[in-house]
Design a protein around this motif. Sequence first.
Motif, PDB file in Angstrom:
ATOM      1  N   SER A 129     -63.467  28.791   8.321  1.00 14.42           N
ATOM      2  CA  SER A 129     -62.949  30.029   6.892  1.00 14.42           C
ATOM      3  C   SER A 129     -62.452  28.555   5.609  1.00 14.42           C
ATOM      4  O   SER A 129     -62.147  29.077   4.454  1.00 14.42           O
ATOM      5  CB  SER A 129     -61.720  29.950   7.170  1.00 14.42           C
ATOM      6  N   LEU A 130     -62.747  27.726   6.126  1.00 17.68           N
ATOM      7  CA  LEU A 130     -62.491  26.572   5.557  1.00 17.68           C
ATOM      8  C   LEU A 130     -63.638  26.221   4.004  1.00 17.68           C
ATOM      9  O   LEU A 130     -63.579  25.327   3.568  1.00 17.68           O
ATOM     10  CB  LEU A 130     -61.387  25.045   5.431  1.00 17.68           C
ATOM     11  N   GLY A 131     -64.359  26.503   5.347  1.00 15.49           N
ATOM     12  CA  GLY A 131     -66.191  26.222   4.308  1.00 15.49           C
ATOM     13  C   GLY A 131     -66.219  24.641   4.201  1.00 15.49           C
ATOM     14  O   GLY A 131     -66.976  23.968   4.048  1.00 15.49           O
ATOM     15  N   VAL A 132     -65.895  24.109   5.932  1.00 17.99           N
ATOM     16  CA  VAL A 132     -65.959  22.850   6.061  1.00 17.99           C
ATOM     17  C   VAL A 132     -67.432  22.581   7.062  1.00 17.99           C
ATOM     18  O   VAL A 132     -67.088  23.539   7.994  1.00 17.99           O
ATOM     19  CB  VAL A 132     -64.444  21.995   6.856  1.00 17.99           C
ATOM     20  N   ASP A 133     -68.056  21.035   6.851  1.00 24.06           N
ATOM     21  CA  ASP A 133     -69.270  21.577   7.339  1.00 24.06           C
ATOM     22  C   ASP A 133     -69.309  21.214   8.585  1.00 24.06           C
ATOM     23  O   ASP A 133     -68.756  20.670   9.376  1.00 24.06           O
ATOM     24  CB  ASP A 133     -70.385  20.637   6.407  1.00 24.06           C
ATOM     25  N   GLN A 134     -69.963  21.075   9.520  1.00 20.68           N
ATOM     26  CA  GLN A 134     -70.776  20.890  10.920  1.00 20.68           C
ATOM     27  C   GLN A 134     -70.144  19.284  11.286  1.00 20.68           C
ATOM     28  O   GLN A 134     -69.415  18.883  12.340  1.00 20.68           O
ATOM     29  CB  GLN A 134     -71.963  21.404  11.399  1.00 20.68           C
ATOM     30  N   ALA A 136     -64.009  15.512   2.348  1.00 22.82           N
ATOM     31  CA  ALA A 136     -64.399  15.780   0.690  1.00 22.82           C
ATOM     32  C   ALA A 136     -64.234  16.992   0.637  1.00 22.82           C
ATOM     33  O   ALA A 136     -64.067  17.832  -1.119  1.00 22.82           O
ATOM     34  CB  ALA A 136     -65.488  15.375   0.749  1.00 22.82           C
ATOM     35  N   GLU A 137     -64.674  18.236   1.266  1.00 26.82           N
ATOM     36  CA  GLU A 137     -64.472  19.544   0.886  1.00 26.82           C
ATOM     37  C   GLU A 137     -62.852  19.843  -0.185  1.00 26.82           C
ATOM     38  O   GLU A 137     -62.901  21.408  -0.211  1.00 26.82           O
ATOM     39  CB  GLU A 137     -64.785  20.743   2.048  1.00 26.82           C
ATOM     40  N   LEU A 138     -62.232  19.275   0.945  1.00 32.92           N
ATOM     41  CA  LEU A 138     -60.945  20.064   1.288  1.00 32.92           C
ATOM     42  C   LEU A 138     -60.072  19.247   0.070  1.00 32.92           C
ATOM     43  O   LEU A 138     -58.339  19.420  -0.712  1.00 32.92           O
ATOM     44  CB  LEU A 138     -59.736  20.100   2.167  1.00 32.92           C
ATOM     45  N   ARG A 148     -62.317  26.011  15.765  1.00 30.36           N
ATOM     46  CA  ARG A 148     -63.404  26.566  14.838  1.00 30.36           C
ATOM     47  C   ARG A 148     -63.244  27.610  14.219  1.00 30.36           C
ATOM     48  O   ARG A 148     -63.788  27.692  12.997  1.00 30.36           O
ATOM     49  CB  ARG A 148     -63.958  27.571  16.104  1.00 30.36           C
ATOM     50  N   MET A 149     -62.875  28.388  13.705  1.00 27.94           N
ATOM     51  CA  MET A 149     -61.956  29.742  12.815  1.00 27.94           C
ATOM     52  C   MET A 149     -61.398  28.392  11.927  1.00 27.94           C
ATOM     53  O   MET A 149     -61.989  29.479  10.883  1.00 27.94           O
ATOM     54  CB  MET A 149     -60.625  30.659  13.368  1.00 27.94           C
ATOM     55  N   ILE A 150     -61.098  28.134  11.728  1.00 30.60           N
ATOM     56  CA  ILE A 150     -60.400  27.091  10.334  1.00 30.60           C
ATOM     57  C   ILE A 150     -61.167  26.699   9.764  1.00 30.60           C
ATOM     58  O   ILE A 150     -61.413  26.420   8.824  1.00 30.60           O
ATOM     59  CB  ILE A 150     -58.994  25.996  10.869  1.00 30.60           C
ATOM     60  N   GLN A 179     -66.401  18.675  11.400  1.00 32.43           N
ATOM     61  CA  GLN A 179     -66.303  19.092  12.572  1.00 32.43           C
ATOM     62  C   GLN A 179     -66.420  18.649  13.515  1.00 32.43           C
ATOM     63  O   GLN A 179     -65.679  18.131  14.595  1.00 32.43           O
ATOM     64  CB  GLN A 179     -66.846  20.964  13.018  1.00 32.43           C
ATOM     65  N   ASP A 180     -67.831  17.487  14.030  1.00 34.86           N
ATOM     66  CA  ASP A 180     -67.924  17.186  14.718  1.00 34.86           C
ATOM     67  C   ASP A 180     -66.994  15.687  14.946  1.00 34.86           C
ATOM     68  O   ASP A 180     -66.001  15.425  15.757  1.00 34.86           O
ATOM     69  CB  ASP A 180     -69.078  16.119  15.397  1.00 34.86           C
ATOM     70  N   SER A 181     -66.595  15.450  14.100  1.00 35.46           N
ATOM     71  CA  SER A 181     -65.822  13.618  13.506  1.00 35.46           C
ATOM     72  C   SER A 181     -64.411  14.355  13.940  1.00 35.46           C
ATOM     73  O   SER A 181     -63.757  13.443  14.553  1.00 35.46           O
ATOM     74  CB  SER A 181     -66.108  12.847  12.677  1.00 35.46           C
ATOM     75  N   PHE A 182     -64.038  15.818  13.214  1.00 35.12           N
ATOM     76  CA  PHE A 182     -62.546  15.742  13.764  1.00 35.12           C
ATOM     77  C   PHE A 182     -62.605  16.090  15.092  1.00 35.12           C
ATOM     78  O   PHE A 182     -61.827  15.523  16.271  1.00 35.12           O
ATOM     79  CB  PHE A 182     -62.429  17.435  13.083  1.00 35.12           C
TER      80      PHE A 182
END
Length: 320
Positions: free
Chosen positions: A148-153, A274-276, A143-145, A156-159
């Motif tokens: 801090s990288l500004g990856v959207d929710q 895409a954000e990264l 969650r912290m990663i 996060q769910d698909s990961f």
Amino acid sequence: MSSNSIPKVDLTGLRSSLPGGDRWEAAREVVAAALHSHGCFEAVFPSPSTDLREEMFGSAAPELFSLPLESKLRSISDDAYHGYFGQIPHLSFESLIINGVDSPIAVQDFTRLMWPPEGNSTFCNNVTAFAEPLRELVEMVQRMIFQSLGVDQKQQDSFASSITHSLRLAEYGVPLNQDTKIALDAHLDPHLLSVICQHKIGGLEIQAMDDGNWIVVPPAPASVTVIAGQSLQAWSNMRVRAPTHRVRMLGKEKRFSVNYSIRPSRNSIVKSPAELGEDDDRPLLYKPFNYTEFVEFIYSEKGMGMSPKDAFNSYCRLEN
Ligand SMILES: O=C(O)CCC(=O)C(=O)O
Ligand SMILES: [Fe+2]
């Protein structure tokens, strides 16, 4: 600046379900910086408790590894190298993995396989209790990663939906090569994240990214070590870097360790969000890859003929 220790972060009392507040944000910044500079950190985290650590290392792990080889060989997995691992000619090393350790049923099934037919309820309870806080720690770091990288929710769910949690127990005898004292060769973890718990007998060494020196990570009664793997390096487009590490044992005592890890589930694709990647001013460094095929490649004759870093780069690094 060279240092003989890895970064240390106090995560005591923080929870993945409460991902905010001053302490959380301060810890998150240290975690993100550490995963970039060293690919690892010492997490001060008093769970599993001292009693549980004693139980795991003094009783559960020795009992498991003292089973006959034919019992341990029953642990096989559809995923290459995720069952029993041992009988390596130059190493006195064996490990067993409980895949899907976040489900009590999987732990029970594992003990039924090792101690048929009824299993081993004490072992089961110890492993389940040991794994629970480590799962919480991994989820917190994950969650912290993301934050801090500004990856959207959504990302996060698909990961998270394509991850396998596992707990690997390892037993190391006195190193066969008493010149090098190597108990586990230098390697990079192919998966996402590992949490290593050592107990009394140290041995873990992590290579510094800046000067290549080996940093000894001593066991500490209320700490564990978090290490990033290559899939996280690729997914994060190198914001997180995976460190080379090994085990070297200087003494004459047997060593046990616990490694709680998360990896992309069978055949899932590791792909930078895409954000990264493309949308950023940094070019995309790794092409998307199938995790299972990647692991098969690094253990193939071709992959084994290269250094761990070269194997990774030749598999998925883009030319830019
Ligand atoms: O036993 C340890 O301390 C480290 C084990 C390790 O690096 C691994 O299982 O990948
Ligand atoms: Fe490792």
